[in-house]
Design a protein around this motif. Structure first.
Motif, short mmCIF file in Angstrom:
data_model
loop_
_atom_site.label_atom_id
_atom_site.label_comp_id
_atom_site.label_asym_id
_atom_site.label_seq_id
_atom_site.Cartn_x
_atom_site.Cartn_y
_atom_site.Cartn_z
N GLY A 1 -50.12 -30.65 78.40
CA GLY A 1 -49.11 -31.42 78.73
C GLY A 1 -47.75 -30.81 79.17
N ILE A 2 -47.51 -29.54 78.53
CA ILE A 2 -46.43 -28.80 78.90
C ILE A 2 -46.61 -28.42 80.22
CG2 ILE A 2 -45.28 -26.40 78.40
CD1 ILE A 2 -45.61 -27.22 75.36
N LEU B 1 -48.29 -29.89 82.59
CA LEU B 1 -48.19 -31.02 83.37
C LEU B 1 -46.64 -31.27 83.80
CD1 LEU B 1 -49.49 -33.41 85.02
CD2 LEU B 1 -49.18 -34.60 83.10
N LEU B 2 -45.87 -31.07 82.81
CA LEU B 2 -44.57 -31.59 82.80
C LEU B 2 -43.43 -30.30 83.77
CD1 LEU B 2 -43.73 -32.43 79.39
CD2 LEU B 2 -43.31 -33.76 81.52
N LEU C 1 -44.68 -31.04 87.40
CA LEU C 1 -43.65 -31.92 87.88
C LEU C 1 -42.52 -31.69 88.07
CD1 LEU C 1 -45.04 -35.15 85.78
CD2 LEU C 1 -45.68 -34.54 88.23
N ILE C 2 -41.58 -30.77 87.41
CA ILE C 2 -40.44 -30.52 87.34
C ILE C 2 -40.32 -29.47 88.49
CG2 ILE C 2 -38.52 -29.09 86.31
CD1 ILE C 2 -39.31 -30.57 83.79
#
Length: 102
Positions: free
Chosen positions: A91-92, A94-95, A98-99
């Motif tokens: 999850g981290i 992926l974030l 995206l950022i």
């Protein structure tokens, strides 16, 4: 025979020399006083810097201890819950991805 103008000029010169001598004494006294104040300020600044260094060193050591404790907790949690750890890391990641794309 000396004229009254000559006497006045001599008196003025003597008075000026006396004033210059007095001013030199005052300047020497002021210089000495400023030197003492400068030394005192330097000593005060050194003491303050030393105290600040001690506080920073102490707090840095405390922060390092806290980080070490937290790292142990994270490590233990990761060992106890490997699937949850993988999900959080994914999850981290992926974030961050995206950022970074924006």
């Amino acid at each position: 025979m000396a004229s009254s103008t000559d006497k006045t000029a001599v008196e003025v010169r003597d008075a000026l020399e006396a004033q210059i001598t007095e001013m030199r004494k005052e300047i020497a006294s002021l210089t000495k006083s400023l030197s003492k104040k400068g030394s005192n300020l330097a000593a005060t600044a050194e003491d303050t810097a030393s105290e600040f260094y001690d506080v920073v060193r102490e707090r840095g050591a405390q922060a390092a201890d806290k980080v070490s404790q937290q790292a142990r907790i994270v490590k233990e949690t990761a060992r106890e819950n490997p699937i949850a750890t993988l999900a959080v890391v994914a999850g981290i990641s992926l974030l961050v991805g995206l950022i970074a794309r924006k």
